[in-house]
Design a protein around this motif. Structure first.
Motif, short mmCIF file in Angstrom:
data_model
loop_
_atom_site.label_atom_id
_atom_site.label_comp_id
_atom_site.label_asym_id
_atom_site.label_seq_id
_atom_site.Cartn_x
_atom_site.Cartn_y
_atom_site.Cartn_z
N ILE A 43 -4.34 0.72 -5.89
CA ILE A 43 -3.63 0.18 -7.06
C ILE A 43 -3.43 -1.33 -6.85
N PRO A 44 -3.64 -2.15 -7.88
CA PRO A 44 -3.45 -3.60 -7.71
C PRO A 44 -1.98 -3.98 -7.57
N SER A 45 -1.74 -5.16 -7.01
CA SER A 45 -0.38 -5.67 -6.87
C SER A 45 0.28 -5.79 -8.24
N GLY A 46 1.60 -5.65 -8.26
CA GLY A 46 2.33 -5.80 -9.51
C GLY A 46 3.66 -5.09 -9.48
N PHE A 83 4.69 4.30 -13.66
CA PHE A 83 4.05 3.54 -14.72
C PHE A 83 3.83 2.11 -14.26
N ASP A 84 2.78 1.47 -14.80
CA ASP A 84 2.63 0.03 -14.59
C ASP A 84 3.40 -0.69 -15.70
N ILE A 85 3.34 -2.04 -15.69
CA ILE A 85 4.15 -2.82 -16.62
C ILE A 85 3.69 -2.65 -18.06
N ALA A 86 2.48 -2.15 -18.25
CA ALA A 86 1.99 -1.90 -19.61
C ALA A 86 2.35 -0.50 -20.09
N GLY A 87 3.06 0.27 -19.26
CA GLY A 87 3.46 1.61 -19.63
C GLY A 87 2.43 2.68 -19.33
N GLU A 112 13.45 3.67 -11.26
CA GLU A 112 13.56 2.64 -10.23
C GLU A 112 12.37 1.69 -10.34
N LYS A 113 12.64 0.39 -10.27
CA LYS A 113 11.57 -0.60 -10.26
C LYS A 113 11.06 -0.81 -8.84
N MET A 114 9.74 -0.93 -8.68
CA MET A 114 9.12 -1.14 -7.38
C MET A 114 8.15 -2.31 -7.48
N ILE A 115 7.99 -3.03 -6.37
CA ILE A 115 7.10 -4.19 -6.35
C ILE A 115 6.04 -3.97 -5.28
N ASN A 148 0.79 -1.23 0.00
CA ASN A 148 0.00 0.00 0.00
C ASN A 148 0.83 1.28 0.00
N VAL A 149 1.78 1.44 0.91
CA VAL A 149 2.48 2.73 1.02
C VAL A 149 3.98 2.51 0.97
N THR A 150 4.66 3.34 0.19
CA THR A 150 6.13 3.31 0.16
C THR A 150 6.64 4.75 0.09
#
Length: 727
Positions: free
Chosen positions: A703-706, A674-678, A721-724, A655-657
């Motif tokens: 926002i959904p997991s991903g 951005f999500d993985i679909a850009g 930066e990539k975030m999970i 939820n929060v970062t």
């Protein structure tokens, strides 16, 4: 060592059918209790067997010393234990009719009989299996090549562990090439197998040790390779039953599509299909770009590869390059996207790759001999026509191609390549490409620019570099990785091929952007305060007279207020090809007075430096930095190759970062996620932040997991930066 465990026994009085008390099954590999009470006697005697291995020949036997009965928790001691029978008498009253748990304390003990049994069994196994091992040797019947990219003409058994191979050669006017890739399916364990290639291609030597793999992922070279009577032999003693063997490190079409699908998770990477091969396979074109930076502020590189299917080494280099550019490889590669776009066609001759060909497509045509010099595509095979059309569409659509690279591999024991000859092109073009080759040599220890060869009609016609020069005037090279070893005698490895990804990136950067804002020593800077302005240009072909120190001119211009100044850059020493102004250009935050030897700038304004090669205008380039005026920042704070230190914590997060970053000077900051679909899922418009460490909280509860990508731009700098997100 003592072993404690619990077992459940439920005791019931015997019935006519002879029921006994029993214990439920234990987990596999855990000790197991087995009772052996008489069906007609009261419970005064407990039998046991402790099984702690599924192999009966290495089980340990235990002496049962005591147990605790429930529910009264009475402790019952056993005596007169017999290991072989597994029986012990209970020193207890009759406990018939009770259900109870046993907490058992056991002491391990190996029996002499067990040890002897084990030794005898091992000896029997050795005696029985020796003939099998001796006679289970490799024959031609154990080989196959009916898989993707597999190739072999035929295989016959000369004798056990001696196999004759006939390659499926591509014949190009007597110049033969022979890709091979096959598998030993069984019986290779411990065997020293010798292979004899009866029809080696014209390039194979004793240095051509094939690569081998037990898992299709990790590869090693065969231990021996030699020539005899014009046949090529190689031998290796294998440590597994099945082995893949190939002329060079395989990289299949399926591998490439899987890689592209993974990279496409980044908002900076996308790919499309631009056409199909003869057999209907899709040809991918990858685009690597930062959509947040206008195209007219960047230059563009096009790369194609695998016109010849067997030339696998550059595919590994392109894999590393594509990963680097989106931040999944070596650090810093993604910074190139601030000034460069990449269009990459990693595989052209896909039918040949899938079907295990060497130099030709399925029609027997060498694709790098049929390129036309117009948009009619007459005589071009479907693969070439599709790639050629994609290039034309890009150019005629108003886009630029600043450099074109056609990547190959060759049997030579060193890396080299081809550039258009001076007679086919013209002197300035030829000399400018020499500058690129020198940059490549500086960045790549496997390169020697003097080994590169001239390309013109005397070598071949219909080559892509010739065609695109004739049609569009493109600056291009054709690089050749060695598919065996480097000029220093070291064999190629996948790691060495991957390492060249960064080397080519740096060479594109140095060649296409020969000028940089620097300090007086030539160290790159990324913003200007009130310190004097220095510019360094690296252009080796401008060194026209090795006996004198030469000079070039650059134009310095502000973006908003329009001030223009000229700088003369002097060669740092004779023949260096590196130029820098001897006196710094002072900036002032004041009203504009053009050409007064002072650059008047506004706060947070971009300052451009433009360089035009007077011999070769296509080599013209530009760069820019931001000018910053702040009472809190001094000249000593000018960073050298500054980084934004973008990160988030926690990661993965729920939820929060907190997204943390550090900016070296006060600047407008824009953050986009951005999500993985850009797709843009969160953004903060340009907001002014003070210099130093900063933090932005992102609440992703809706926002959904991903996997998500965070892009931060501060002034002229940017980072990803990539975030999970895990819920």
């Amino acid at each position: 060592m003592n072993l404690s465990f619990r077992g459940r026994f439920d005791y019931t009085k015997p019935t006519a059918s002879g029921d006994r008390m029993r214990n439920p099954p234990q987990a596999v590999g855990h000790p197991t209790l087995i009772n052996s009470n008489s069906p007609t006697a009261p419970l005064k005697r407990v039998g046991y067997q402790i099984v702690d291995s599924p192999n009966p020949y290495i089980r340990r036997y235990y002496v049962l010393e005591s147990f605790v009965c429930q529910p009264d928790r009475s402790i019952y001691h056993l005596h007169d234990s017999h290991v072989r029978t597994g029986m012990s008498k209970l020193q207890s009253p009759d406990v018939s009719g009770q259900g109870f748990d046993l907490r058992v304390l056991c002491v391990p003990r190996f029996e002499r009989e067990v040890i002897m049994k084990t030794l005898l069994t091992v000896l029997c196994l050795i005696f029985c299996l020796t003939p099998i091992i001796a006679f289970a040797q490799v024959t031609a019947d154990d080989l196959s090549w009916d898989f993707e990219s597999g190739s072999m003409g035929s295989a016959t058994t000369a004798s056990s562990n001696n196999i004759n191979l006939t390659l499926r050669l591509d014949d190009q006017q007597g110049d033969t090439y022979g890709w091979y890739y096959f598998k030993i399916n069984q019986n290779a364990m411990g065997q020293a197998v010798t292979f004899r290639i009866l029809n080696r291609d014209g390039w194979m030597t004793e240095e051509d040790k094939p690569v081998c793999s037990y898992d299709g992922q990790t590869w090693f070279r065969a231990s021996e390779c030699w020539l005899s009577s014009d046949n090529l032999y190689f031998r290796h003693q294998f440590q597994a039953d099945s082995v893949w063997i190939a002329q060079d490190f395989p990289f299949t079409y399926s591998d490439m599509i899987a890689l592209l699908d993974t990279l496409a998770l980044s908002p900076y990477f996308d790919y499309e299909f631009i056409g199909q091969t003869v057999h209907g396979r899709d040809i991918p074109l990858a685009t690597i770009s930062d959509p947040g930076i206008p195209e007219d502020e960047k230059r563009c590189v096009w790369i194609i590869s695998r016109q010849h299917p067997m030339e696998t080494p550059p595919t590994y280099t392109l894999e590393a390059m594509m990963k680097n550019l989106i931040g999944l490889g070596e650090p810093g590669g993604e910074e190139l996207l601030e000034k460069l776009d990449f269009k990459i066609i990693p595989m052209v001759n896909i039918d040949g790759i899938v079907e295990g060909l060497s130099r030709h497509n399925v029609h027997g045509i060498n694709l790098n001999r049929i390129w036309g010099s117009d948009s009619n595509y007459t005589g071009e095979e479907p693969e070439v026509a599709a790639v050629h059309n994609a290039i034309d569409d890009w150019i005629y659509g108003g886009h630029r191609i600043d450099f074109f690279s056609d990547m190959h591999a060759a049997p030579d024991p060193y890396d080299f390549g081809f550039r258009l000859s001076q007679s086919y092109s013209y002197p300035a073009y030829y000399q400018d490409l020499t500058t690129y080759l020198k940059h490549l040599q500086i960045n790549d220890p496997y390169q020697n620019w003097q080994r590169w060869r001239d390309l013109d009609e005397n070598y071949a016609l219909g080559v892509v570099g010739e065609a695109l020069f004739d049609q569009h005037g493109l600056v291009s090279t054709s690089s050749e990785h060695s598919w065996v070893m480097r000029y220093n005698g070291a064999y190629n490895t996948i790691e060495s091929l991957l390492s060249e990804g960064r080397m080519y990136e740096d060479s594109f950067d140095d060649y296409l952007f020969p000028i940089e804002f620097t300090d007086e020593l030539g160290n790159d800077i990324e913003w200007i305060f009130e310190n004097n302005i220095y510019v360094t240009a690296t252009d080796f072909d401008e060194n026209e007279n090795s006996g004198v120190v030469e000079s070039v001119t650059v134009v310095i211009q502000t973006e908003d207020n329009g001030d223009i100044e000229q700088l003369t850059l002097t060669e740092t020493w004779q023949s260096s090809g590196i130029f820098r102004n001897l006196q710094g250009l002072p900036p002032e935050f004041a009203e504009v007075v053009p050409n007064n030897g002072i650059l008047e700038v506004a706060n947070d304004e971009r300052v451009f430096a433009t360089y035009v090669d007077d011999d070769f205008p296509l080599d013209s380039s530009w760069t820019f930095v931001y000018a910053v005026h702040s009472d809190n920042v001094g000249p000593e704070d000018v960073p050298i190759k500054n980084r934004l230190n973008l990160s988030n914590h926690p990661d993965p997060f729920n939820n929060v970062t907190a997204i943390g970053f550090t900016i070296p000077y006060p600047a407008e900051v824009k953050l986009t996620i951005f999500d993985i679909a850009g797709r843009n899922v969160f953004s903060i418009g340009e907001k002014y932040y003070a210099a130093g460490p900063q933090s932005i909280k992102w609440d992703a509860s809706e926002i959904p997991s991903g996997i998500y990508f965070c892009r931060l731009r501060a002034g002229s700098q940017a980072s990803v930066e990539k975030m999970i997100l895990v819920k």
